[in-house]
Design a protein around this motif. Structure first.
Motif, PDB file in Angstrom:
ATOM      1  N   GLY A 199      31.456  30.689  55.633  1.00 48.66           N
ATOM      2  CA  GLY A 199      32.023  29.468  55.087  1.00 48.66           C
ATOM      3  C   GLY A 199      31.726  29.265  53.617  1.00 48.66           C
ATOM      4  O   GLY A 199      31.036  30.062  52.972  1.00 48.66           O
ATOM      5  N   THR A 200      32.265  28.164  53.082  1.00 48.19           N
ATOM      6  CA  THR A 200      32.000  27.804  51.696  1.00 48.19           C
ATOM      7  C   THR A 200      30.554  27.321  51.555  1.00 48.19           C
ATOM      8  O   THR A 200      29.866  27.073  52.563  1.00 48.19           O
ATOM      9  N   VAL A 201      30.097  27.145  50.331  1.00 51.72           N
ATOM     10  CA  VAL A 201      28.744  26.645  50.122  1.00 51.72           C
ATOM     11  C   VAL A 201      28.560  25.281  50.787  1.00 51.72           C
ATOM     12  O   VAL A 201      27.582  25.081  51.522  1.00 51.72           O
ATOM     13  N   PRO A 202      29.460  24.304  50.594  1.00 47.35           N
ATOM     14  CA  PRO A 202      29.280  23.024  51.292  1.00 47.35           C
ATOM     15  C   PRO A 202      29.291  23.169  52.811  1.00 47.35           C
ATOM     16  O   PRO A 202      28.538  22.471  53.505  1.00 47.35           O
ATOM     17  N   GLU A 203      30.119  24.069  53.343  1.00 50.84           N
ATOM     18  CA  GLU A 203      30.145  24.264  54.799  1.00 50.84           C
ATOM     19  C   GLU A 203      28.826  24.849  55.285  1.00 50.84           C
ATOM     20  O   GLU A 203      28.331  24.467  56.356  1.00 50.84           O
ATOM     21  N   ARG A 204      28.263  25.756  54.523  1.00 50.75           N
ATOM     22  CA  ARG A 204      26.965  26.319  54.916  1.00 50.75           C
ATOM     23  C   ARG A 204      25.846  25.282  54.789  1.00 50.75           C
ATOM     24  O   ARG A 204      24.913  25.251  55.595  1.00 50.75           O
ATOM     25  N   LEU A 205      25.932  24.416  53.770  1.00 49.04           N
ATOM     26  CA  LEU A 205      24.952  23.332  53.646  1.00 49.04           C
ATOM     27  C   LEU A 205      25.050  22.386  54.841  1.00 49.04           C
ATOM     28  O   LEU A 205      24.029  21.937  55.375  1.00 49.04           O
ATOM     29  N   ASN A 206      26.260  22.094  55.267  1.00 49.61           N
ATOM     30  CA  ASN A 206      26.447  21.226  56.414  1.00 49.61           C
ATOM     31  C   ASN A 206      25.863  21.849  57.673  1.00 49.61           C
ATOM     32  O   ASN A 206      25.216  21.170  58.484  1.00 49.61           O
TER      33      ASN A 206
END
Length: 631
Positions: free
Chosen positions: A347-354
């Motif tokens: 996933g994207t960086v925000p998706e991985r942070l989530n």
């Protein structure tokens, strides 16, 4: 402070109300004679600085209590008083600030040392900013706080103010070791009705001028006020703290004092909070939903002034907005590399942070046992840092820092953590408050960064070292930390801890560090977006949530609380990144010019050991101290 949270964020100890002549005892003749026998002044500079200090603390008894100063320094007895609020408080504050500027400007430069000139410049920088805002608008609230003058656009909001700080002031700053102090505590409870009535007056007066907080601010503030009186008075922390201390110290007439305190709390404090909440509620039907300060009378000019007040610069909203966007892109790229190295690739960086925020292995169960474990882990981090600190700091604070939980009534509206400074007399430590309304609020990999920001080497070093300066007037030791300096240092401290090796072999914690830096970059975008570019509250929430990979569902979410903070405190969140960039730029120049002679310990001494300074004066002083060229 605050502020701090930061708050402020450094946290702000703001004025409250209560008249000095309503049944409050004055100094005894003996105390007055003692004050005359031990004058505080020596020469014109010292006279002016001490006169300003006495006037400030006399008007802000809560600040005097927070600092723990003597009655001589504070201009008289203060433990049984609260400061003015409402229209009288605004008028008093502005009159004092004008007087302070006049006294400082009247000093003859040739009679001052270079150090004294610098201290005068620091004070003038801060007070003139408040007067400039007063020239723009006739609403809002200027305050003289423990950490200096501040301005809030709304008379009452959910983050700061005497209505928020009253409970913690009584619990943490007001001593109850003898009968006199216990009776003074009760008088402050009685005075709270005037304090809260003054705030009500301010709310209604501003409303007549077309200044009503947005509906979501009104709802959250009213809910917070009602939470303060949701329990029976005898179960309220104000009373239970008083009861515990009265009994522990075996104060004569304990039962009588407790009965008086309970009556005062019920009849004055509770009724005052209820009336203030009702007043806010009465404005709700006609309250706007817009988040922008520009919707208020002369609001566009006010926001420009708030940027200057909170960043110490003349930067425009457009410039700051772009700095935010550029840093978001940079930090996302750095996080991507760390995530890949940690095996987090989907996933994207925000998706991985989530995904990380929901990973049960990275978030403690939301139980009391794990909340206590969190507090202990933070204490261990501070102890580990203290062992390494001498390698990076020549001067260390003498005051210790204590870790406590955010009081329950503040959990819903408070930031994840904040810091309160130690007392001037050294009897009370610095206090780092951690918000544990839910363990998910701070994942395990985020604990180090907030600790390095709020405690060591962040606000605790910044505030305590300033307070412990030798040979400096009290006014300069406590009243110099601009928002950009204080929060800029806090963000710099997070990065410094990484450079010191505190994140070595801890890639997830390092992602947590970058996550917090990302949060500060996002702030530049959403604050300017709402107040200068027409963004709605919902647009700002959506951007922050999408950029950070955070959950924005529900009014209690961290994203919603943060965005609503920026609505109530426009510009305050800008100081973090702008301040850190200035400190890093100065350090880079020092390294480039000094080469092998550069000493990180000397650099930190240059930044911290003359008290906080507005960024332009910090730039000048660090250059002079380290022998750097001005180009």
């Amino acid at each position: 402070m605050k502020k701090t949270v930061f708050v402020t964020s450094l946290i702000l100890v703001l004025n409250a109300c209560g008249s000095a002549d309503k049944g409050v005892p004055t100094q005894s003749n003996t105390q007055q004679a003692k004050a005359q026998e031990q004058p505080l002044v020596q020469g014109k500079f010292e006279e002016v600085m001490n006169n300003i200090t006495r006037s400030w603390l006399k008007a802000s008894p809560q600040s005097a209590s927070a600092l723990g100063v003597s009655e001589d320094i504070a201009g008289g007895r203060y433990i049984d008083r609260l400061g003015l609020t409402g229209l009288a408080g605004r008028e008093q504050t502005l009159a004092l600030v004008k007087s302070f500027v006049k006294q400082l400007e009247a000093l003859i430069p040739s009679s001052l040392t270079q150090q004294q000139k610098q201290m005068v410049e620091v004070q003038l920088f801060r007070y003139r900013q408040i007067l400039e805002i007063d020239q723009l608008v006739d609403y809002g609230t200027p305050y003289l706080t423990q950490y200096g003058p501040v301005f809030e656009p709304y008379a009452v909001a959910q983050m700061n103010g005497p209505h928020v700080e009253f409970t913690s002031m009584l619990e943490n700053d007001h001593p109850v070791t003898n009968r006199d102090e216990a009776e003074a505590f009760i008088k402050r409870l009685i005075a709270s009705s005037d304090m809260l009535a003054g705030l009500k007056e301010g709310v209604l007066a501003d409303a007549k001028k077309g200044v009503v907080p947005p509906d979501f601010i009104i709802k959250k503030t009213a809910a917070m006020l009602r939470s303060l009186i949701a329990v029976e008075p005898q179960a309220n922390p104000i009373f239970t703290s008083f009861k515990t201390r009265v009994e522990k110290n075996a104060i004569e007439g304990s039962e009588e004092l407790q009965a008086q305190a309970l009556e005062a709390l019920s009849s004055h404090t509770y009724q005052g909070y209820a009336a203030l909440a009702d007043t806010l509620g009465s404005l709700l039907a006609d309250a706007p939903h817009t988040a922008s300060l520009s919707s208020l009378p002369n609001g566009e000019a006010l926001y420009k002034a708030m940027i200057q007040l909170n960043t110490d610069t003349q930067m425009t909203a457009d410039v700051i907005h772009k700095i935010g966007l550029d840093n978001v892109a940079r930090i996302h790229a750095e996080m991507d590399l760390l995530m890949l190295s940690a095996g987090r690739t989907n996933g994207t960086v925000p998706e991985r942070l989530n995904a990380m925020s929901k990973d049960p292995t990275l978030v403690y169960p939301d139980t009391e046992a794990y909340k206590q474990q969190t507090l202990q882990e933070v204490r261990d981090m501070i102890a580990a840092f203290d062992k390494v600190a001498p390698e990076y700091f020549a001067t260390l604070p003498k005051a210790s820092v204590e870790v406590r939980r955010v009081p329950s009534f503040r959990e819903e509206t408070s930031a994840a953590g904040y810091y309160n400074g130690p007392s001037e007399d050294g009897t009370r430590p610095g206090i780092y408050y951690l918000n544990l309304r839910s363990t998910s609020l701070i994942p395990t990999y985020g604990l180090p960064t907030i600790t390095y920001h709020e405690a060591v080497p962040g606000h605790h070093f910044q505030v305590a070292l300033g307070l412990e300066l030798k040979g400096f007037p009290l006014l300069h030791r406590v009243n110099t930390n601009t928002n950009a300096f204080a929060e800029g240092w806090g963000l710099y401290a997070e990065r410094l801890a990484w450079e010191m090796g505190m994140y070595k072999d801890k890639p997830l914690e390092d992602i947590g560090r970058l996550f917090d830096e990302l949060h500060r970059a996002v702030r530049l975008v959403v604050d300017t977006g709402m107040h200068a570019k027409g963004w709605s509250r919902e647009q700002a929430i959506e951007y922050m949530a999408a950029t950070k990979g955070s959950d924005a569902s529900g009014n209690g979410s961290e994203v919603v609380s943060e965005i609503e903070r920026y609505v109530a405190m426009p510009g305050q969140a800008l100081g973090y990144m702008i301040g850190m960039q200035k400190i890093l730029a100065l350090r880079s120049e020092a390294k480039a010019q000094l080469g092998d002679a550069f000493d990180i310990r000397a650099f930190h001494d240059a930044v911290l050991t003359k008290g906080g300074m507005p960024l332009p004066l910090l730039d000048q002083d660090v250059r002079e101290t380290l022998g750097l060229s001005k180009d």
